[in-house]
Design a protein around this motif. Structure first.
Motif, PDB file in Angstrom:
ATOM      1  N   ASN A 101      45.582  34.540  41.768  1.00  0.00           N
ATOM      2  CA  ASN A 101      46.076  35.140  40.526  1.00  0.00           C
ATOM      3  C   ASN A 101      46.004  36.664  40.473  1.00  0.00           C
ATOM      4  O   ASN A 101      46.167  37.242  39.408  1.00  0.00           O
ATOM      5  N   CYS A 102      45.774  37.334  41.580  1.00  0.00           N
ATOM      6  CA  CYS A 102      45.675  38.792  41.581  1.00  0.00           C
ATOM      7  C   CYS A 102      47.051  39.416  41.803  1.00  0.00           C
ATOM      8  O   CYS A 102      47.791  39.008  42.690  1.00  0.00           O
ATOM      9  N   LEU A 103      47.356  40.411  40.989  1.00  0.00           N
ATOM     10  CA  LEU A 103      48.650  41.102  41.074  1.00  0.00           C
ATOM     11  C   LEU A 103      48.563  42.432  41.818  1.00  0.00           C
ATOM     12  O   LEU A 103      49.520  43.204  41.812  1.00  0.00           O
ATOM     13  N   CYS A 148      38.871  42.994  43.434  1.00  0.00           N
ATOM     14  CA  CYS A 148      38.428  41.632  43.754  1.00  0.00           C
ATOM     15  C   CYS A 148      37.227  41.665  44.699  1.00  0.00           C
ATOM     16  O   CYS A 148      36.292  40.876  44.553  1.00  0.00           O
ATOM     17  N   LEU A 156      45.056  41.732  36.593  1.00  0.00           N
ATOM     18  CA  LEU A 156      45.868  40.879  35.728  1.00  0.00           C
ATOM     19  C   LEU A 156      46.968  41.640  35.005  1.00  0.00           C
ATOM     20  O   LEU A 156      47.896  41.042  34.482  1.00  0.00           O
ATOM     21  N   GLU A 157      46.838  42.977  34.953  1.00  0.00           N
ATOM     22  CA  GLU A 157      47.841  43.805  34.285  1.00  0.00           C
ATOM     23  C   GLU A 157      48.254  44.937  35.210  1.00  0.00           C
ATOM     24  O   GLU A 157      47.411  45.658  35.724  1.00  0.00           O
ATOM     25  N   TYR A 207      40.343  48.152  37.200  1.00  0.00           N
ATOM     26  CA  TYR A 207      40.036  47.145  38.212  1.00  0.00           C
ATOM     27  C   TYR A 207      39.322  47.711  39.430  1.00  0.00           C
ATOM     28  O   TYR A 207      38.287  47.204  39.838  1.00  0.00           O
TER      29      TYR A 207
END
Length: 105
Positions: free
Chosen positions: A13-15, A64, A72-73, A92
């Motif tokens: 789920n990492c963008l 991460c 997420l954004e 992040y």
């Protein structure tokens, strides 16, 4: 014609995206493997973590890797394309953006 190579975080789920290498600005031909290696080295030099999966490198963004991710954004951070806060710091990966990168210049 200039082209680029992006490294993406392979955490769930990492963008996060790192635009690592611009190629095509010279007449020099490069193989896909050579360009991929250049991209991995550039990302590593900017805090991304490389590990090895089955037959290939696995990249993890700084957020991460340090437990602050996943991204997420999307935002303007050059290191992970994460959201930059009002102090021009990525929420992040904690990269401090230059004022012109954060939209202040």
């Amino acid at each position: 014609m200039p082209t680029g190579v992006a490294v993406v975080c392979e955490s769930e789920n990492c963008l996060a995206v790192y635009l690592a290498v611009k190629t095509g600005d010279t007449d020099e031909e490069r193989s896909a493997a050579e360009v991929s290696e250049m991209a991995r080295k550039a990302a590593e030099g900017d805090g991304w973590v490389i590990s090895f999966g089955i037959g290939q490198a696995v990249m993890t963004c700084p957020g991460c890797a340090d437990g602050r991710g996943p991204v997420l954004e999307r935002g303007t951070c050059q290191r992970c394309m994460g959201l930059v806060d009002t102090e021009s710091r990525c929420v992040y990966c904690l990269h401090q953006a230059e004022p012109e990168q954060a939209g202040e210049g």
